[in-house]
Motif scaffolding. Structure first.
Motif, PDB file in Angstrom:
ATOM      1  N   ILE A 296     -14.316   4.960   3.750  1.00 15.60           N
ATOM      2  CA  ILE A 296     -14.026   4.493   5.099  1.00 15.60           C
ATOM      3  C   ILE A 296     -15.268   4.397   5.970  1.00 15.60           C
ATOM      4  O   ILE A 296     -15.192   3.867   7.085  1.00 15.60           O
ATOM      5  CB  ILE A 296     -12.990   5.400   5.801  1.00 15.60           C
ATOM      6  CG1 ILE A 296     -13.578   6.790   6.087  1.00 15.60           C
ATOM      7  CG2 ILE A 296     -11.704   5.484   5.005  1.00 15.60           C
ATOM      8  CD1 ILE A 296     -12.664   7.655   6.941  1.00 15.60           C
TER       9      ILE A 296
ATOM     10  N   THR B 221     -15.024  -1.939  -5.586  1.00 18.00           N
ATOM     11  CA  THR B 221     -14.478  -1.700  -4.247  1.00 18.00           C
ATOM     12  C   THR B 221     -15.571  -1.780  -3.195  1.00 18.00           C
ATOM     13  O   THR B 221     -15.406  -2.438  -2.155  1.00 18.00           O
ATOM     14  CB  THR B 221     -13.804  -0.320  -4.186  1.00 18.00           C
ATOM     15  OG1 THR B 221     -12.755  -0.260  -5.147  1.00 18.00           O
ATOM     16  CG2 THR B 221     -13.225  -0.058  -2.803  1.00 18.00           C
TER      17      THR B 221
ATOM     18  N   ALA C   8     -12.657   9.983   0.276  1.00 12.87           N
ATOM     19  CA  ALA C   8     -12.051   9.125   1.293  1.00 12.87           C
ATOM     20  C   ALA C   8     -13.069   8.748   2.369  1.00 12.87           C
ATOM     21  O   ALA C   8     -13.135   7.592   2.804  1.00 12.87           O
ATOM     22  CB  ALA C   8     -10.848   9.824   1.918  1.00 12.87           C
TER      23      ALA C   8
ATOM     24  N   CYS D  13       1.094   4.063  -2.921  1.00 12.70           N
ATOM     25  CA  CYS D  13       0.798   5.474  -2.645  1.00 12.70           C
ATOM     26  C   CYS D  13       1.951   6.391  -3.031  1.00 12.70           C
ATOM     27  O   CYS D  13       1.752   7.578  -3.304  1.00 12.70           O
ATOM     28  CB  CYS D  13       0.473   5.661  -1.156  1.00 12.70           C
ATOM     29  SG  CYS D  13      -1.097   4.927  -0.655  1.00 12.70           S
TER      30      CYS D  13
ATOM     31  N   THR E  29     -11.025  -2.487   3.029  1.00 14.01           N
ATOM     32  CA  THR E  29     -11.821  -1.874   4.102  1.00 14.01           C
ATOM     33  C   THR E  29     -11.158  -0.600   4.617  1.00 14.01           C
ATOM     34  O   THR E  29     -11.775   0.157   5.368  1.00 14.01           O
ATOM     35  CB  THR E  29     -12.004  -2.848   5.268  1.00 14.01           C
ATOM     36  OG1 THR E  29     -10.722  -3.170   5.840  1.00 14.01           O
ATOM     37  CG2 THR E  29     -12.693  -4.127   4.805  1.00 14.01           C
ATOM     38  N   LEU E  30      -9.898  -0.375   4.242  1.00 16.26           N
ATOM     39  CA  LEU E  30      -9.138   0.803   4.675  1.00 16.26           C
ATOM     40  C   LEU E  30      -9.082   0.890   6.200  1.00 16.26           C
ATOM     41  O   LEU E  30      -9.122   1.978   6.769  1.00 16.26           O
ATOM     42  CB  LEU E  30      -9.754   2.083   4.088  1.00 16.26           C
ATOM     43  CG  LEU E  30      -9.866   2.120   2.562  1.00 16.26           C
ATOM     44  CD1 LEU E  30     -10.477   3.440   2.102  1.00 16.26           C
ATOM     45  CD2 LEU E  30      -8.502   1.921   1.921  1.00 16.26           C
ATOM     46  N   ASP E  31      -9.010  -0.278   6.840  1.00 14.78           N
ATOM     47  CA  ASP E  31      -8.877  -0.333   8.299  1.00 14.78           C
ATOM     48  C   ASP E  31      -7.407  -0.083   8.640  1.00 14.78           C
ATOM     49  O   ASP E  31      -6.579  -0.997   8.625  1.00 14.78           O
ATOM     50  CB  ASP E  31      -9.322  -1.699   8.818  1.00 14.78           C
ATOM     51  CG  ASP E  31      -9.469  -1.734  10.323  1.00 14.78           C
ATOM     52  OD1 ASP E  31      -8.756  -0.956  10.996  1.00 14.78           O
ATOM     53  OD2 ASP E  31     -10.290  -2.509  10.841  1.00 14.78           O
ATOM     54  N   VAL E  32      -7.086   1.165   8.945  1.00 18.13           N
ATOM     55  CA  VAL E  32      -5.691   1.585   9.123  1.00 18.13           C
ATOM     56  C   VAL E  32      -5.003   0.798  10.230  1.00 18.13           C
ATOM     57  O   VAL E  32      -3.852   0.360  10.081  1.00 18.13           O
ATOM     58  CB  VAL E  32      -5.617   3.099   9.430  1.00 18.13           C
ATOM     59  CG1 VAL E  32      -4.182   3.526   9.665  1.00 18.13           C
ATOM     60  CG2 VAL E  32      -6.228   3.900   8.287  1.00 18.13           C
TER      61      VAL E  32
ATOM     62  N   ILE F 135       0.833  -1.203   0.000  1.00 14.15           N
ATOM     63  CA  ILE F 135       0.000   0.000   0.000  1.00 14.15           C
ATOM     64  C   ILE F 135       0.866   1.251   0.000  1.00 14.15           C
ATOM     65  O   ILE F 135       0.629   2.200  -0.757  1.00 14.15           O
ATOM     66  CB  ILE F 135      -0.950  -0.001   1.220  1.00 14.15           C
ATOM     67  CG1 ILE F 135      -1.952  -1.136   1.093  1.00 14.15           C
ATOM     68  CG2 ILE F 135      -1.683   1.329   1.344  1.00 14.15           C
ATOM     69  CD1 ILE F 135      -2.806  -1.327   2.315  1.00 14.15           C
TER      70      ILE F 135
ATOM     71  N   THR G 127     -16.014   0.856   7.522  1.00 15.99           N
ATOM     72  CA  THR G 127     -15.151   0.493   8.642  1.00 15.99           C
ATOM     73  C   THR G 127     -15.519   1.273   9.899  1.00 15.99           C
ATOM     74  O   THR G 127     -15.560   0.723  11.003  1.00 15.99           O
ATOM     75  CB  THR G 127     -13.674   0.746   8.281  1.00 15.99           C
ATOM     76  OG1 THR G 127     -13.317  -0.089   7.187  1.00 15.99           O
ATOM     77  CG2 THR G 127     -12.769   0.448   9.457  1.00 15.99           C
TER      78      THR G 127
ATOM     79  N   GLN H   4     -16.041  -4.487  -0.198  1.00 20.33           N
ATOM     80  CA  GLN H   4     -16.180  -4.019   1.179  1.00 20.33           C
ATOM     81  C   GLN H   4     -17.387  -4.666   1.853  1.00 20.33           C
ATOM     82  O   GLN H   4     -17.324  -5.040   3.027  1.00 20.33           O
ATOM     83  CB  GLN H   4     -16.317  -2.499   1.209  1.00 20.33           C
ATOM     84  CG  GLN H   4     -15.019  -1.742   0.987  1.00 20.33           C
ATOM     85  CD  GLN H   4     -15.201  -0.243   1.129  1.00 20.33           C
ATOM     86  OE1 GLN H   4     -16.285   0.300   0.896  1.00 20.33           O
ATOM     87  NE2 GLN H   4     -14.149   0.446   1.517  1.00 20.33           N
TER      88      GLN H   4
END
Length: 233
Positions: free
Chosen positions: A198, A93, A194, A53, A129-132, A49, A201, A97
């Protein structure tokens, strides 16, 4: 042996807490295998990732500097095709998700995971899921409980959004232009995009706060613990 709320338990290495449900310090729960894994072990999802980026914007900027006019002409010629690709990519996407979210909710409630090879595909799709905290294993470097995760996932996006809105409002007031719409929007459009991705999540994290697991003490009373983090009674 590790110790849970109910006394000594024979948890496997890397696990602790009631029903051995939590990972020990210096361990994280691998989204692919769902097992507690040493923080020192390599995980290529986060590296991929970060690399994407960095590489993708750098490549695009380099192309713009080198052959800017031809790139703009190409984009203008194929504008419709790129718009269709963008819409299809967004739909894919969001669909993944939803699939990942359904799997996570089902296992969170005590159900079984998808059978292989679908479970492996869902594990790979966890990155969408963009779960940081899960992707970058924030827990490996910071001590905290579920409430810290809840604050991070709810307050930080709101704070970033508020800062961008205020900055854009000041820019429009001082130098004119549109607040949002065609033309330069001061990053507001990208922040909204963004937030769109998110939201699943964030919603899952917020709803997990209300799930409680109860244990019978044997005397007619029950002890309740947050299912998402059984260190919280």
């Amino acid at each position: 042996a590790n110790y849970s709320t109910f006394g000594p338990t024979a948890c496997e290495g890397g696990y602790e807490g009631p029903l051995c449900s939590r990972c020990e310090p210096k361990y994280y729960r691998n989204s692919f295998s769902h097992q507690c894994t040493l923080c020192s072990q390599a995980d290529y999802a986060a590296a991929a990732i970060v690399a994407a980026c960095v590489i993708v914007p750098t490549t695009m900027y380099g192309l713009k500097l080198a052959i800017g006019e031809r790139v703009e002409a190409f984009l203008k010629t194929h504008e419709v095709a790129f718009m269709v690709m963008n819409n299809h990519g967004t739909m894919l996407t969001v669909t993944f998700q939803i699939i990942v979210g359904l799997s996570n909710v089902h296992t969170f409630q005590g159900g079984s995971d998808y059978s292989p090879p679908f479970s492996h595909l869902v594990g790979l799709a966890q990155v969408l899921t963009l779960d940081v905290m899960e992707i970058f294993h924030v827990g490996c470097g910071l001590e905290g409980d579920f409430f810290d995760k809840l604050r991070l996932y709810t307050l930080v996006p709101l704070a970033v959004f508020a800062l961008v809105v205020v900055a854009r409002a000041i820019s429009v007031a001082c130098w004119g232009g549109r607040f949002i719409g065609k033309g330069h929007s001061g990053g507001l459009k990208f922040v909204l995009m963004a937030l769109f991705f998110i939201i699943p999540t964030v919603a899952t994290t917020v709803c997990s706060t209300f799930a409680v697991s109860e244990f019978d003490n044997g005397d007619g009373t029950f002890d309740g613990f947050m299912t998402a983090d059984m260190s919280i009674e």
